[in-house]
Design a protein around this motif. Structure first.
Motif, PDB file in Angstrom:
ATOM      1  N   GLY A 102       0.799  -1.219   0.000  1.00  0.00           N
ATOM      2  CA  GLY A 102       0.000   0.000   0.000  1.00  0.00           C
ATOM      3  C   GLY A 102       0.829   1.266   0.000  1.00  0.00           C
ATOM      4  O   GLY A 102       2.065   1.245   0.001  1.00  0.00           O
ATOM      5  N   ASP A 103       0.139   2.417   0.010  1.00  0.00           N
ATOM      6  CA  ASP A 103       0.742   3.736  -0.161  1.00  0.00           C
ATOM      7  C   ASP A 103       1.468   3.817  -1.498  1.00  0.00           C
ATOM      8  O   ASP A 103       2.689   4.027  -1.569  1.00  0.00           O
ATOM      9  CB  ASP A 103       1.660   4.102   1.017  1.00  0.00           C
ATOM     10  N   TYR A 104       0.695   3.680  -2.546  1.00  0.00           N
ATOM     11  CA  TYR A 104       1.196   3.801  -3.913  1.00  0.00           C
ATOM     12  C   TYR A 104       1.347   5.269  -4.297  1.00  0.00           C
ATOM     13  O   TYR A 104       2.157   5.611  -5.157  1.00  0.00           O
ATOM     14  CB  TYR A 104       0.217   3.132  -4.889  1.00  0.00           C
ATOM     15  N   ILE A 105       0.549   6.129  -3.670  1.00  0.00           N
ATOM     16  CA  ILE A 105       0.365   7.512  -4.105  1.00  0.00           C
ATOM     17  C   ILE A 105       0.960   8.498  -3.104  1.00  0.00           C
ATOM     18  O   ILE A 105       1.415   8.120  -2.034  1.00  0.00           O
ATOM     19  CB  ILE A 105      -1.128   7.808  -4.298  1.00  0.00           C
ATOM     20  N   SER A 106       0.933   9.792  -3.504  1.00  0.00           N
ATOM     21  CA  SER A 106       1.321  10.934  -2.669  1.00  0.00           C
ATOM     22  C   SER A 106       2.843  11.052  -2.546  1.00  0.00           C
ATOM     23  O   SER A 106       3.567  10.065  -2.561  1.00  0.00           O
ATOM     24  CB  SER A 106       0.701  10.858  -1.262  1.00  0.00           C
ATOM     25  N   ARG A 107       3.274  12.297  -2.442  1.00  0.00           N
ATOM     26  CA  ARG A 107       4.653  12.663  -2.115  1.00  0.00           C
ATOM     27  C   ARG A 107       5.630  12.517  -3.275  1.00  0.00           C
ATOM     28  O   ARG A 107       6.410  13.421  -3.537  1.00  0.00           O
ATOM     29  CB  ARG A 107       5.167  11.866  -0.910  1.00  0.00           C
ATOM     30  N   GLY A 116      -3.265   1.266   1.652  1.00  0.00           N
ATOM     31  CA  GLY A 116      -2.535   2.082   2.601  1.00  0.00           C
ATOM     32  C   GLY A 116      -3.393   3.231   3.094  1.00  0.00           C
ATOM     33  O   GLY A 116      -4.477   3.494   2.572  1.00  0.00           O
ATOM     34  N   ASN A 117      -2.894   3.943   4.095  1.00  0.00           N
ATOM     35  CA  ASN A 117      -3.675   5.053   4.629  1.00  0.00           C
ATOM     36  C   ASN A 117      -3.864   6.180   3.614  1.00  0.00           C
ATOM     37  O   ASN A 117      -4.896   6.863   3.612  1.00  0.00           O
ATOM     38  CB  ASN A 117      -3.046   5.592   5.920  1.00  0.00           C
ATOM     39  N   HIS A 118      -2.909   6.351   2.696  1.00  0.00           N
ATOM     40  CA  HIS A 118      -3.073   7.398   1.683  1.00  0.00           C
ATOM     41  C   HIS A 118      -4.175   7.044   0.692  1.00  0.00           C
ATOM     42  O   HIS A 118      -4.915   7.934   0.246  1.00  0.00           O
ATOM     43  CB  HIS A 118      -1.752   7.647   0.971  1.00  0.00           C
ATOM     44  N   GLU A 119      -4.307   5.778   0.354  1.00  0.00           N
ATOM     45  CA  GLU A 119      -5.418   5.384  -0.515  1.00  0.00           C
ATOM     46  C   GLU A 119      -6.759   5.559   0.204  1.00  0.00           C
ATOM     47  O   GLU A 119      -7.758   5.973  -0.411  1.00  0.00           O
ATOM     48  CB  GLU A 119      -5.257   3.934  -0.979  1.00  0.00           C
ATOM     49  N   GLU A 120      -6.785   5.269   1.502  1.00  0.00           N
ATOM     50  CA  GLU A 120      -8.037   5.467   2.239  1.00  0.00           C
ATOM     51  C   GLU A 120      -8.439   6.935   2.253  1.00  0.00           C
ATOM     52  O   GLU A 120      -9.615   7.276   2.060  1.00  0.00           O
ATOM     53  CB  GLU A 120      -7.904   4.952   3.670  1.00  0.00           C
ATOM     54  N   LEU A 121      -7.473   7.820   2.464  1.00  0.00           N
ATOM     55  CA  LEU A 121      -7.783   9.242   2.470  1.00  0.00           C
ATOM     56  C   LEU A 121      -8.284   9.703   1.109  1.00  0.00           C
ATOM     57  O   LEU A 121      -9.249  10.478   1.013  1.00  0.00           O
ATOM     58  CB  LEU A 121      -6.544  10.043   2.888  1.00  0.00           C
ATOM     59  N   LEU A 122      -7.629   9.257   0.050  1.00  0.00           N
ATOM     60  CA  LEU A 122      -8.065   9.627  -1.295  1.00  0.00           C
ATOM     61  C   LEU A 122      -9.506   9.177  -1.546  1.00  0.00           C
ATOM     62  O   LEU A 122     -10.328   9.948  -2.071  1.00  0.00           O
ATOM     63  CB  LEU A 122      -7.125   9.012  -2.334  1.00  0.00           C
ATOM     64  N   GLY A 179       0.547  15.365   1.194  1.00  0.00           N
ATOM     65  CA  GLY A 179       1.102  14.761  -0.003  1.00  0.00           C
ATOM     66  C   GLY A 179       0.080  14.525  -1.090  1.00  0.00           C
ATOM     67  O   GLY A 179       0.429  14.210  -2.231  1.00  0.00           O
ATOM     68  N   GLY A 180      -1.213  14.663  -0.760  1.00  0.00           N
ATOM     69  CA  GLY A 180      -2.258  14.411  -1.741  1.00  0.00           C
ATOM     70  C   GLY A 180      -2.306  15.428  -2.855  1.00  0.00           C
ATOM     71  O   GLY A 180      -2.755  15.124  -3.971  1.00  0.00           O
ATOM     72  N   ASP A 208      -2.085  26.077  -2.216  1.00  0.00           N
ATOM     73  CA  ASP A 208      -1.898  25.663  -0.827  1.00  0.00           C
ATOM     74  C   ASP A 208      -3.228  25.146  -0.283  1.00  0.00           C
ATOM     75  O   ASP A 208      -4.188  25.921  -0.136  1.00  0.00           O
ATOM     76  CB  ASP A 208      -1.416  26.845   0.004  1.00  0.00           C
ATOM     77  N   PRO A 209      -3.333  23.834   0.026  1.00  0.00           N
ATOM     78  CA  PRO A 209      -4.609  23.287   0.494  1.00  0.00           C
ATOM     79  C   PRO A 209      -5.075  23.899   1.803  1.00  0.00           C
ATOM     80  O   PRO A 209      -6.265  23.908   2.102  1.00  0.00           O
ATOM     81  CB  PRO A 209      -4.329  21.787   0.643  1.00  0.00           C
TER      82      PRO A 209
END
Length: 286
Positions: free
Chosen positions: A65-70, A104-110, A128-129, A142-143
């Motif tokens: 997991g955590d394929y994305i972000s950053r 991963g947690n980044h996929e869950e957030l997305l 990182g999104g 800037d988010p």
């Protein structure tokens, strides 16, 4: 891109994991990628090379997991994970791999952002999104300064730009996988709870209660999520998030019966797959 096959052992005075894959099964587990398509391509090449030297009845590739972000190209990483399968084989036999992709947690957030949770979206975009949004063609300022309307517009752009295949992949991610004496999860498990009773939230998000536990979890837990300079090998867990997006080191744990070795991107070739399996194997922790 250079590769290295290494071994990492438990710290002095600590027990090593006692675990094995099912007979004839080789597992390749890849840690947090975070948009580093260059490192993922190198690891894939290393897996192909390693698999050609390892006879096996079954081969399994697990993404933690955590394929994305950053990193520089989250979209390309998702494309590659969806589409890549090894080429060649041992003695001309095709390399048939089973593939398990964990959330991963980044996929869950997305996914929560896509489902309309703008509060979570603001957190993810600042975590990182925003890089991921840009990789799908929707750059954002800037988010932290975005109001609800701007966040809603960003969500709509992301939803429109994301290919249907990517959306299906993300929604189809699982939170754990058991293989022989190993249990795979992005973040870890809640100590004291049976593996079959773990919550998705703990599997994707847990940190300190898991990392500090010396308990026998009923299997050796292979996880990412918590960055370390090198793989962390303990009697009850193996952590392989080596901070690829920043360090340039992406780690793949190779499990073959009772053997363990590590394939990593790195600045130079230290040895090869035969050495990592124990023929001539320096301890990389020294």
């Amino acid at each position: 891109m250079k590769l290295q096959w290494t071994q990492h052992r438990s710290p002095p005075g600590q027990r090593a994991p006692s675990a094995s894959t099912s007979p004839g099964t080789v597992v390749y587990a890849i840690g947090d990628i975070h948009g580093r398509i260059d490192l993922l391509d190198a690891i894939h090449q290393g897996i192909e090379q390693d698999a050609k030297l390892r006879p096996a009845r079954r081969r399994l590739l697990v993404y933690l997991g955590d394929y994305i972000s950053r990193g520089p190209d989250s979209r390309a990483v998702v494309d590659r994970v969806i589409g890549w399968r090894p080429q060649g084989g041992t003695r001309g036999v095709a390399q048939n791999f089973d593939v398990v992709a964990l959330k991963g947690n980044h996929e869950e957030l997305l996914l929560r952002f896509l489902d309309g949770d703008l509060f979570v979206g603001r957190h993810w975009l600042g975590y990182g999104g925003a890089d991921t949004l840009a990789h799908y063609g929707g750059p954002l300022g800037d988010p932290r300064s975005c109001d609800a309307d701007a966040l809603a517009a960003a969500r709509a752009r992301l939803s429109a730009a994301m290919p249907r295949e990517h959306r299906a992949f993300l929604r189809g991610l699982v939170t754990s996988h058991r293989e022989g004496d190993y249990f795979f999860a992005h973040a870890g498990i809640l100590p004291g709870v049976p593996l079959e009773g773990q919550s998705d939230r703990d599997l994707v998000w847990i940190r300190n209660r898991f990392l500090r536990s010396d308990a026998d979890h009923g299997a050796v837990v292979v996880h990412g999520h918590c960055i370390a300079a090198e793989p962390e090998v303990r009697h009850n867990r193996i952590g392989i998030d080596t901070g690829a997006y920043d360090s340039g080191v992406l780690t793949c744990l190779v499990l073959d019966g009772a053997e363990r070795s590590f394939l990593q991107t790195g600045p130079s070739i230290r040895n090869g797959p035969a050495e990592a399996r124990g023929a001539v194997c320096p301890d990389s922790s020294q």
